[in-house]
Scaffold this motif. Structure first.
Motif, PDB file in Angstrom:
ATOM      1  N   LYS A   3       0.828  -1.251   0.018  1.00 33.37           N
ATOM      2  CA  LYS A   3       0.149   0.006   0.070  1.00 33.37           C
ATOM      3  C   LYS A   3       0.847   1.237   0.091  1.00 33.37           C
ATOM      4  CE  LYS A   3      -4.299  -1.063   0.038  1.00 33.37           C
ATOM      5  NZ  LYS A   3      -5.027  -1.653   0.929  1.00 33.37           N
ATOM      6  N   THR A  67     -11.438   2.380   5.240  1.00 31.55           N
ATOM      7  CA  THR A  67     -11.896   3.224   4.102  1.00 31.55           C
ATOM      8  C   THR A  67     -13.161   2.962   3.724  1.00 31.55           C
ATOM      9  OG1 THR A  67     -10.957   1.460   2.667  1.00 31.55           O
ATOM     10  CG2 THR A  67      -9.454   3.079   3.315  1.00 31.55           C
ATOM     11  N   GLY A  68     -13.894   1.920   4.073  1.00 30.49           N
ATOM     12  CA  GLY A  68     -15.272   1.696   3.702  1.00 30.49           C
ATOM     13  C   GLY A  68     -15.425   0.628   2.663  1.00 30.49           C
ATOM     14  N   ILE A  69     -14.191   0.144   2.015  1.00 26.74           N
ATOM     15  CA  ILE A  69     -14.265  -0.697   0.965  1.00 26.74           C
ATOM     16  C   ILE A  69     -14.908  -2.192   1.442  1.00 26.74           C
ATOM     17  CG2 ILE A  69     -11.861  -1.928   1.404  1.00 26.74           C
ATOM     18  CD1 ILE A  69     -11.670  -1.622  -1.782  1.00 26.74           C
ATOM     19  N   ARG A  72     -18.370  -2.092   0.752  1.00 24.28           N
ATOM     20  CA  ARG A  72     -19.010  -2.391  -0.680  1.00 24.28           C
ATOM     21  C   ARG A  72     -19.013  -3.883  -0.737  1.00 24.28           C
ATOM     22  NH1 ARG A  72     -19.411   0.027  -5.128  1.00 24.28           N
ATOM     23  NH2 ARG A  72     -18.202   1.724  -4.831  1.00 24.28           N
ATOM     24  N   SER A  75     -22.070  -5.493   0.139  1.00 23.09           N
ATOM     25  CA  SER A  75     -23.156  -5.250  -0.632  1.00 23.09           C
ATOM     26  C   SER A  75     -23.357  -5.986  -1.872  1.00 23.09           C
ATOM     27  CB  SER A  75     -23.332  -3.678  -0.465  1.00 23.09           C
ATOM     28  OG  SER A  75     -22.609  -3.366  -1.709  1.00 23.09           O
ATOM     29  N   MET A  76     -21.984  -6.486  -2.245  1.00 25.28           N
ATOM     30  CA  MET A  76     -22.096  -7.304  -3.428  1.00 25.28           C
ATOM     31  C   MET A  76     -22.441  -8.837  -3.205  1.00 25.28           C
ATOM     32  SD  MET A  76     -18.447  -5.565  -4.749  1.00 25.28           S
ATOM     33  CE  MET A  76     -18.191  -6.829  -5.731  1.00 25.28           C
ATOM     34  N   PRO A  77     -22.939  -9.348  -4.527  1.00 20.54           N
ATOM     35  CA  PRO A  77     -23.271 -10.999  -4.296  1.00 20.54           C
ATOM     36  C   PRO A  77     -22.009 -11.750  -4.390  1.00 20.54           C
ATOM     37  CG  PRO A  77     -23.984  -9.705  -6.501  1.00 20.54           C
ATOM     38  CD  PRO A  77     -23.168  -8.703  -5.702  1.00 20.54           C
ATOM     39  N   ILE A  78     -21.072 -11.716  -3.480  1.00 19.05           N
ATOM     40  CA  ILE A  78     -20.027 -12.586  -3.594  1.00 19.05           C
ATOM     41  C   ILE A  78     -20.106 -13.184  -2.166  1.00 19.05           C
ATOM     42  CG2 ILE A  78     -18.771 -11.334  -5.130  1.00 19.05           C
ATOM     43  CD1 ILE A  78     -17.160  -9.750  -2.860  1.00 19.05           C
TER      44      ILE A  78
ATOM     45  N   ARG B  76     -28.538  -8.558  -2.874  1.00 20.52           N
ATOM     46  CA  ARG B  76     -27.209  -8.120  -3.141  1.00 20.52           C
ATOM     47  C   ARG B  76     -27.027  -8.250  -4.713  1.00 20.52           C
ATOM     48  NH1 ARG B  76     -25.067 -11.406   1.219  1.00 20.52           N
ATOM     49  NH2 ARG B  76     -25.658 -10.233   3.033  1.00 20.52           N
ATOM     50  N   GLU B  77     -27.976  -9.105  -5.599  1.00 20.41           N
ATOM     51  CA  GLU B  77     -27.735  -9.143  -6.930  1.00 20.41           C
ATOM     52  C   GLU B  77     -28.526  -7.855  -7.418  1.00 20.41           C
ATOM     53  OE1 GLU B  77     -29.009 -12.967  -7.844  1.00 20.41           O
ATOM     54  OE2 GLU B  77     -27.369 -13.861  -6.930  1.00 20.41           O
ATOM     55  N   ILE B  79     -29.024  -4.549  -6.106  1.00 21.49           N
ATOM     56  CA  ILE B  79     -28.603  -3.382  -5.751  1.00 21.49           C
ATOM     57  C   ILE B  79     -27.221  -2.957  -5.835  1.00 21.49           C
ATOM     58  CG2 ILE B  79     -30.201  -3.403  -3.872  1.00 21.49           C
ATOM     59  CD1 ILE B  79     -27.674  -3.902  -1.833  1.00 21.49           C
ATOM     60  N   LEU B  81     -24.319  -0.119  -4.226  1.00 24.98           N
ATOM     61  CA  LEU B  81     -24.383   0.756  -3.356  1.00 24.98           C
ATOM     62  C   LEU B  81     -23.152   1.702  -3.461  1.00 24.98           C
ATOM     63  CD1 LEU B  81     -24.677   1.907  -0.117  1.00 24.98           C
ATOM     64  CD2 LEU B  81     -23.283   0.013   0.487  1.00 24.98           C
ATOM     65  N   THR B  82     -23.285   3.061  -3.322  1.00 23.94           N
ATOM     66  CA  THR B  82     -22.165   3.968  -3.286  1.00 23.94           C
ATOM     67  C   THR B  82     -22.363   4.548  -1.754  1.00 23.94           C
ATOM     68  OG1 THR B  82     -22.548   4.556  -5.361  1.00 23.94           O
ATOM     69  CG2 THR B  82     -21.086   5.852  -4.373  1.00 23.94           C
ATOM     70  N   SER B  87     -15.158   4.006  -1.128  1.00 24.70           N
ATOM     71  CA  SER B  87     -14.726   2.487  -1.095  1.00 24.70           C
ATOM     72  C   SER B  87     -14.388   1.675  -2.296  1.00 24.70           C
ATOM     73  CB  SER B  87     -16.435   1.846  -0.709  1.00 24.70           C
ATOM     74  OG  SER B  87     -17.212   2.075  -1.837  1.00 24.70           O
ATOM     75  N   VAL B  88     -13.198   2.361  -2.561  1.00 27.29           N
ATOM     76  CA  VAL B  88     -12.563   1.760  -3.919  1.00 27.29           C
ATOM     77  C   VAL B  88     -11.042   1.578  -3.301  1.00 27.29           C
ATOM     78  CG1 VAL B  88     -13.617   2.722  -5.764  1.00 27.29           C
ATOM     79  CG2 VAL B  88     -11.894   3.884  -4.767  1.00 27.29           C
ATOM     80  N   ASP B  89     -10.194   0.990  -3.892  1.00 27.31           N
ATOM     81  CA  ASP B  89      -8.845   0.471  -3.391  1.00 27.31           C
ATOM     82  C   ASP B  89      -7.902   1.683  -3.953  1.00 27.31           C
ATOM     83  OD1 ASP B  89      -6.384  -0.398  -2.685  1.00 27.31           O
ATOM     84  OD2 ASP B  89      -6.916  -2.493  -2.936  1.00 27.31           O
ATOM     85  N   PHE B 101     -13.180  -5.424  -9.463  1.00 22.89           N
ATOM     86  CA  PHE B 101     -14.450  -5.529  -9.044  1.00 22.89           C
ATOM     87  C   PHE B 101     -15.443  -6.098 -10.093  1.00 22.89           C
ATOM     88  CE2 PHE B 101     -13.544  -2.234  -5.750  1.00 22.89           C
ATOM     89  CZ  PHE B 101     -14.246  -3.033  -4.839  1.00 22.89           C
ATOM     90  N   LEU B 104     -14.576  -9.600  -9.301  1.00 23.46           N
ATOM     91  CA  LEU B 104     -15.203 -10.324  -8.380  1.00 23.46           C
ATOM     92  C   LEU B 104     -16.656 -10.547  -8.531  1.00 23.46           C
ATOM     93  CD1 LEU B 104     -14.221  -7.980  -5.321  1.00 23.46           C
ATOM     94  CD2 LEU B 104     -14.172 -10.435  -5.354  1.00 23.46           C
ATOM     95  N   LEU B 105     -17.328 -10.049  -9.397  1.00 21.98           N
ATOM     96  CA  LEU B 105     -18.667 -10.200  -9.633  1.00 21.98           C
ATOM     97  C   LEU B 105     -19.006 -11.318 -10.701  1.00 21.98           C
ATOM     98  CD1 LEU B 105     -19.834  -6.471  -9.488  1.00 21.98           C
ATOM     99  CD2 LEU B 105     -20.846  -8.255  -8.038  1.00 21.98           C
ATOM    100  N   ASP B 145     -16.293   5.797  -7.644  1.00 22.22           N
ATOM    101  CA  ASP B 145     -17.039   5.057  -6.795  1.00 22.22           C
ATOM    102  C   ASP B 145     -18.592   4.457  -7.487  1.00 22.22           C
ATOM    103  OD1 ASP B 145     -17.167   3.887  -4.222  1.00 22.22           O
ATOM    104  OD2 ASP B 145     -16.732   5.940  -3.099  1.00 22.22           O
ATOM    105  N   LEU B 146     -19.295   5.593  -7.725  1.00 24.42           N
ATOM    106  CA  LEU B 146     -20.231   5.146  -8.599  1.00 24.42           C
ATOM    107  C   LEU B 146     -20.363   4.462  -9.629  1.00 24.42           C
ATOM    108  CD1 LEU B 146     -23.310   5.963  -8.563  1.00 24.42           C
ATOM    109  CD2 LEU B 146     -22.980   7.929  -9.749  1.00 24.42           C
ATOM    110  N   VAL B 148     -18.181   1.950 -10.128  1.00 22.48           N
ATOM    111  CA  VAL B 148     -18.018   0.692  -9.514  1.00 22.48           C
ATOM    112  C   VAL B 148     -19.282   0.149  -9.189  1.00 22.48           C
ATOM    113  CG1 VAL B 148     -16.894  -0.642  -7.660  1.00 22.48           C
ATOM    114  CG2 VAL B 148     -15.757   0.830  -8.834  1.00 22.48           C
ATOM    115  N   SER B 149     -20.140   0.795  -8.318  1.00 22.65           N
ATOM    116  CA  SER B 149     -21.364   0.317  -7.982  1.00 22.65           C
ATOM    117  C   SER B 149     -22.477  -0.087  -8.998  1.00 22.65           C
ATOM    118  CB  SER B 149     -21.963   0.927  -6.840  1.00 22.65           C
ATOM    119  OG  SER B 149     -22.205   2.464  -7.245  1.00 22.65           O
TER     120      SER B 149
END
Ligand SMILES: Nc1ncnc2c1ncn2[C@@H]1O[C@H](COP(=O)(O)OP(=O)(O)O)[C@@H](O)[C@H]1O
Ligand SMILES: [Mg+2]
Lengths: 235, 258
Positions: A3, A67-69, A72, A75-78, B76-77, B79, B81-82, B87-89, B101, B104-105, B145-146, B148-149
């Protein structure tokens, strides 16, 4: 993942500083000479590096959560464990770096393991696996503590006694009796012995390797579900 | 069933404190719904429950007919969310974030790259695609961020204070991005501390204070019902005169400095 430059320095510098310091400060006193001390200290330093790197896992997770990641991810379907274990696995590169640095420096200082390259590689896999497993303990601390500062503090408090009350830096039989008992059941002692066997033992896959792997797997089985549970419950 | 979201008597307790207090609200499909409220009103707490990040202490929430507590995976499928906080790397570039991301999806590497490029274009981030996020301005970060969501093209999008902390110009850009989203027929639930934002963007507005919805309706209806010329007056009446107004001013000041 690296990082920040600071984290990278930590991974890079830590093995160098400790290997040089221990060898030149204690080498003469403990083993009479530096070349005699290297085979004793190398498994200890390797284990120390792995534990230290595992210790940073909790801290770095805490920072990511801040950071809030992870919100996220949630909230994802994983799968809910995927982001956590994914993070630890991508962090594994840091184990490889600190172990390789130690090897290289040790060779420069005149150390060559009797089991050669195959010993070195087996030992690398062994330590990265143990490190990954041990990371879960610190990941757990990462989710229960509230700030990354406190995570770092607690991790240090756990790592230091484990390292010093073991055979990592001095032979156990030089310790007072009660400490010997603790040192002999300390998991660090087993990992150090296993590392030693992999690098220089006549029997590479000794029972110490087996014991260490069992300890590592048990740690994951305890701490991964616990971490996940608390991680999901928070917020 | 024309509601995207149905919230029935929902409360969320933290210790003794009810951050959300017996809240009921229906949010229709294909509209922009704004929840307007001062800092601490419980907006984020509500969004977190809707997005399955936390579970209600009591009450029922249904999204497109699915219970959030019983079928979180299904929710979760549907929605995107921002969140209120980025909430990004931070260590990766905009493009890398979108690709990771996407993967991941469940997209293949190839599909992920295509989707990333689409979104970079849509959000006017092509020029900075390979820049590391930690060098991004606040506005670019929010846009990413938006983006990504929206990877999975969700039917329902939550935006928690999408423009807090942005300068007026960037805020306007964000607003037009949000307007474009609505054109595509998405349902959007956004929270905000800014009256103007709610008035500009939303088809319906709910004013939230102390964990409850005080009033709800279209901007026109609210003005009519309360015999007020502006939402400002209604907002101040509800959230208690001076104090919240001041809070909002502070926010705006911080925004300008940043
Ligand atoms: N995890 C938590 N633990 C304890 N209190 C919380 C927690 N999250 C929010 N709160 C409290 O709940 C209230 C509502 O917070 P929040 O939902 O963040 O408001 P908003 O998003 O409208 O600013 C605040 O008083 C806040 O301090
Ligand atoms: Mg909030």
């Amino acid at each position: 993942m690296m990082k920040t430059p600071e984290e990278f320095m930590d991974t890079l510098i830590f093995p160098i500083v400790f290997l040089l310091m221990f060898t030149y400060i204690f080498g003469g006193a403990i083993s009479g000479s530096i070349s005699n001390y290297l085979p004793i200290i190398i498994p200890g330093i390797l284990t120390f590096c792995v534990l230290n790197t595992a210790g940073t896992a909790g801290n770095s997770l805490r920072e990511d959560i801040e950071t809030g990641i992870f919100n996220r991810f949630k909230s994802m379907p994983i799968s809910r464990i995927a982001p956590l274990s994914g993070k630890l696995t991508s962090d594994s590169i840091r184990f490889v770096i600190s172990i390789m640095i130690t090897y290289i420096l040790a060779v420069i200082m005149g150390f060559w393991p009797s089991n050669g390259i195959s010993g070195i590689l087996l030992c690398l896999f062994f330590l990265v696996f143990c490190g990954w497993c041990i990371s879960w303990v610190f990941t757990f601390i990462g989710v229960i503590m509230r700030t990354s500062g406190s995570v770092q503090g607690i991790s240090g408090i756990i790592i230091m006694p484990l390292m010093f009350v073991s055979n990592a830096f001095v032979p156990v039989d030089t310790m007072p009796e009660p400490l010997q008992i603790i040192a002999n059941i300390n998991p660090v002692t087993h990992i150090v012995k296993a590392t030693n066997d992999l690098l220089m033992g006549s029997n590479i896959l000794s029972h110490e390797v087996l014991i260490s792997l069992i300890i590592a797997i048990v740690l994951v089985l305890i701490f991964a579900p616990l971490t996940l549970k608390i991680h999901l419950k928070k917020t | 069933m024309n509601n995207a979201i149905e919230i029935k008597n929902v409360s969320k307790k933290f210790g003794d404190m009810k951050a959300v207090n017996d809240l009921s609200l229906n949010i229709p499909k294909n509209e922009v719904f704004a929840v307007l409220g001062p800092n601490g009103a419980g907006k984020t707490t509500m969004i977190n429950m809707l997005a399955t990040l936390s579970t209600p202490s009591s009450g029922i929430i249904k999204i497109f007919g699915h219970d959030v507590v019983k079928e979180p995976e299904k929710i979760r499928e549907l929605i995107g969310l921002t969140g209120q906080y980025a909430s990004v790397d931070e260590a990766l570039s905009a493009k890398q974030n979108l690709v990771i991301f996407s993967e991941l999806l469940g997209l293949s590497i190839k599909e992920a790259k295509i989707r990333a490029n689409e979104l970079l274009k849509e959000f006017h981030l092509e020029d900075v695609a390979d820049k590391v996020i930690s060098n991004f301005s606040g506005g670019m970060r929010r846009r990413l961020d938006l983006a990504v969501s929206l990877i999975a093209r969700p039917e329902l999008i939550f935006l928690d204070e999408p423009t807090t902390g942005l300068d007026p110009r960037t805020r306007n850009q964000m607003w037009s991005t949000i307007r474009d989203l609505v054109k595509n027929g998405s349902t959007i639930l956004l929270t905000t501390q800014y009256l103007e934002e709610a008035d500009q963007l939303a088809d319906r507005i709910a004013i939230m204070d102390k964990g409850k919805i005080a009033v709800e309706g279209t901007p026109e209806n609210l003005k009519k019902e309360h015999n007020s010329k502006s939402l400002d007056e209604i907002f101040l009446k509800i959230t208690g005169d001076g104090s919240t107004g001041e809070k909002n001013d502070d926010e705006l000041n911080i925004t300008k400095e940043a």
